[in-house]
Design a protein around this motif. Structure first.
Motif: not given
Length: 99
Positions: A1-9, A83-89
């Motif tokens: 199955m496909y999954y969407a990985i949505m990340s906020q910087d 690296a600390g780029v993402y605030e949330s995933v």
């Protein structure tokens, strides 16, 4: 199955992104070579393909994994996370309808 990985910087993430980008792209290329990557890319901070110093506000990856747990594990191991780029995933199942 496909999954969407949505990340906020985090704010002002550009320098962190650039330092971790080669390792991040290497993992995406691996998914692509395995035929599991539907699409991937960043969200520009400005309404332009090249936002320059404004950088990016997050990323979207849609790829095939065996389970939600496998997709979450892959997302957790992203060099941008280390690296600390993402605030949330957020990882969610994705059902392709079109095209």
């Amino acid at each position: 199955m496909y999954y969407a990985i949505m990340s906020q910087d985090i704010p002002n993430s550009l320098s962190l992104r650039m330092s971790a980008r080669p390792a991040h792209l290497e993992r995406l290329e691996a998914l692509k070579s395995e035929g599991r990557l539907m699409l991937a890319g960043p969200h520009p901070a400005l309404d332009t393909p090249d936002p320059g110093e404004a950088g990016f506000t997050g990323s979207l990856v849609i790829a095939e994994f065996d389970s939600l747990e496998a997709a979450q594990s892959w997302a957790d191991d992203d060099p941008f996370v280390a690296a600390g780029v993402y605030e949330s995933v957020v990882v969610k199942p994705f059902k392709r309808v079109l095209p």
